[in-house]
Write a protein that holds these residues in place. Structure first.
Motif, mmCIF file in Angstrom:
data_model
loop_
_atom_site.group_PDB
_atom_site.id
_atom_site.type_symbol
_atom_site.label_atom_id
_atom_site.label_comp_id
_atom_site.label_asym_id
_atom_site.label_seq_id
_atom_site.Cartn_x
_atom_site.Cartn_y
_atom_site.Cartn_z
ATOM 1 N N TRP A 29 -16.842 5.347 -1.067
ATOM 2 C CA TRP A 29 -16.938 5.282 0.395
ATOM 3 C C TRP A 29 -17.854 6.373 0.919
ATOM 4 C CZ3 TRP A 29 -14.825 9.467 3.246
ATOM 5 C CH2 TRP A 29 -14.954 9.363 4.631
ATOM 6 N N ARG B 17 0.871 -1.163 0.000
ATOM 7 C CA ARG B 17 0.000 0.000 0.000
ATOM 8 C C ARG B 17 0.914 1.221 0.000
ATOM 9 N NH1 ARG B 17 -1.366 3.829 3.795
ATOM 10 N NH2 ARG B 17 -3.386 4.848 3.499
ATOM 11 N N THR C 75 -11.950 -4.330 1.009
ATOM 12 C CA THR C 75 -11.192 -4.400 2.249
ATOM 13 C C THR C 75 -12.130 -4.179 3.428
ATOM 14 O OG1 THR C 75 -9.125 -3.621 1.239
ATOM 15 C CG2 THR C 75 -9.352 -3.335 3.606
ATOM 16 N N ASN D 245 -11.674 2.471 7.233
ATOM 17 C CA ASN D 245 -10.233 2.247 7.316
ATOM 18 C C ASN D 245 -9.679 2.961 8.545
ATOM 19 O OD1 ASN D 245 -9.629 4.993 6.619
ATOM 20 N ND2 ASN D 245 -9.569 4.490 4.437
ATOM 21 N N THR E 100 -7.411 3.880 -4.101
ATOM 22 C CA THR E 100 -8.472 3.867 -3.100
ATOM 23 C C THR E 100 -9.689 4.656 -3.597
ATOM 24 O OG1 THR E 100 -7.343 5.723 -2.018
ATOM 25 C CG2 THR E 100 -6.985 3.534 -1.097
ATOM 26 N N GLU F 96 -2.809 5.157 -2.260
ATOM 27 C CA GLU F 96 -3.791 5.963 -1.548
ATOM 28 C C GLU F 96 -3.987 7.290 -2.279
ATOM 29 O OE1 GLU F 96 -4.634 7.992 2.840
ATOM 30 O OE2 GLU F 96 -2.570 7.711 2.143
ATOM 31 N N ALA G 144 -9.656 0.000 -5.154
ATOM 32 C CA ALA G 144 -9.715 -0.632 -3.836
ATOM 33 C C ALA G 144 -10.921 -0.054 -3.109
ATOM 34 C CB ALA G 144 -8.437 -0.368 -3.056
ATOM 35 N N TYR H 182 -12.360 6.600 -2.572
ATOM 36 C CA TYR H 182 -12.987 7.416 -1.538
ATOM 37 C C TYR H 182 -14.331 7.989 -1.978
ATOM 38 C CZ TYR H 182 -9.555 7.469 2.223
ATOM 39 O OH TYR H 182 -8.764 7.117 3.284
#
Length: 402
Positions: A233, A178, A301, A270, A228, A209, A265, A230
């Motif tokens: 999310w 990562r 994840t 997190n 990632t 990230e 991802a 976001y």
């Protein structure tokens, strides 16, 4: 897409080691003779029972405080143990068929890093080349944090060092990296470094990230395998709290666009954000959030503790991450909600049985003020999911198409 084949089946359990083993914060920091990292071996059976098949480790390298202020990339943090302890964890994971991914903090180092200390002692010395400098000639900080000093990624010394570090631990058996704060590092740095690492380790996976931006362009320019997600999310919990399925529908359309360049991802929690069970205003909507995570494309994840419905609020202050990075001393931990665990196991089982979802396309079938139906599909496979945003918050409904 350059990701290795094994990632097609990957579902990760993400853990912050320093917190999980009670090493940070701690009134008396443990020493290497306590071998605290080996406590995570005891969680590997849980990782299997959950259905996940990989472990994404937070920082494990020598640092001063929270792990992201690195002092030595080639040494295991003494509060966790030593290299033998990391080797043992890798071996135990691989014996169970679990992949291991490390957290690589390569954008900055801590103030006690030997090269920082050398520059403080001799500002004109050779170590000064390793760092970016502000307008006054002092060491530049990462995003204004005085405890994080920014590396100069244009320097060959820094690039060679990161190649060395990655190769060293890949030689020890880890399966990928990562890339912390990948968004803060010039794209050409990754574009040079990662191919050099892949020459020796073609099966390594690299997760970057990023908080926002054009995923397709970032993936193309950096050669990073996965970024990632976001946007998704945020849309998951925000749309549920606001009872606005249109917000999630928009994010899913955006998500489909990201897939042209890389498989993102995906996550609903997190180590850097308020836990899902605390973020949602109505806990009954938690199964709906999980349904999205495991039925749309991506590499999912699960953040350690979320599968038990643990709570924790991130605050913008010193120590504000501690509540979402607690010690995990028992399985299940105090406050565990086993219904939430069973929801995870059911949906992870669905995902494992239908691994084509990793790269599935998503289309919105129907959306109104109370309901969202979307269809994930690839070749001859399809899964239709309906999320109810109404007062009853009924469990998600899904239907497989032959």
């Amino acid at each position: 897409m350059s990701e290795p084949g094994w990632v097609h089946h990957a579902i990760f359990w993400h853990v912050y080691p320093l917190g999980a083993v009670g090493a940070y914060p701690a009134d008396e920091p443990p020493g290497p003779d306590e071998h605290r990292l080996r406590r995570l071996v005891g969680w590997l059976d849980h990782v299997q029972r959950l259905g996940t098949n990989g472990v994404l480790l937070g920082p494990v390298f020598a640092s001063s405080t929270h792990g992201y202020d690195t002092t030595d990339h080639l040494r295991v943090d003494p509060r966790l143990g030593d290299t033998g302890d990391l080797d043992a964890l890798i071996a135990e994971a691989h014996d169970r068929g679990l992949r291991i991914v490390l957290d690589g903090v390569f954008s900055h180092v801590g103030p006690e890093h030997p090269r920082v200390l050398a520059v403080r002692a001799d500002p004109a010395g050779p170590d000064a080349r390793w760092f970016r400098h502000d307008d006054d000639g002092g060491l530049a900080t990462f995003e204004g944090h005085p405890g994080l000093l920014a590396l100069d990624h244009g320097r060959a010394e820094v690039r060679d060092h990161v190649v060395e570090v990655m190769g060293h631990w890949l030689d020890h058996g880890v399966d990928g990296w990562r890339l912390d704060a990948a968004y803060a590092v010039p794209a050409d740095f990754w574009a040079e470094v990662l191919p050099r690492v892949r020459e020796r380790h073609p099966d390594a996976w690299f997760l970057g990230e990023v908080l926002h931006g054009d995923h397709a362009e970032i993936a193309r320019a950096t050669t990073i395998d996965s970024l990632t997600q976001y946007e998704l999310w945020k849309a998951v919990w925000s749309s549920l709290n606001d009872r606005n399925p249109h917000e999630l529908a928009h994010a899913l359309r955006r998500h489909e666009g990201f897939l042209a360049a890389e498989v993102p991802a995906t996550f609903v929690g997190n180590h850097d954000v308020t836990r899902l069970a605390s973020r949602l205003t109505d806990r009954r909507t938690l199964p709906l959030a999980l349904a999205v995570l495991f039925t749309v494309a991506g590499t999912p994840t699960v953040y350690a503790g979320d599968e038990f419905g643990l709570t924790g609020i991130k605050e913008d202050r010193f120590g504000g991450d501690d509540a979402v990075r607690p010690e995990l001393a028992e399985d299940p931990p105090p406050g565990a909600d086993l219904d939430v665990l069973h929801h995870h196991q059911e949906l992870i089982g669905l995902r494992r049985r239908h691994d084509w979802l990793h790269r599935a396309h998503v289309e919105i079938v129907h959306v109104d003020h109370e309901r969202l139906t979307y269809r994930s599909h690839l070749d001859d496979h399809a899964l239709t999911v309906t999320l109810d945003y109404g007062d009853d918050h009924r469990a998600p409904d899904w239907r497989l198409e032959a």
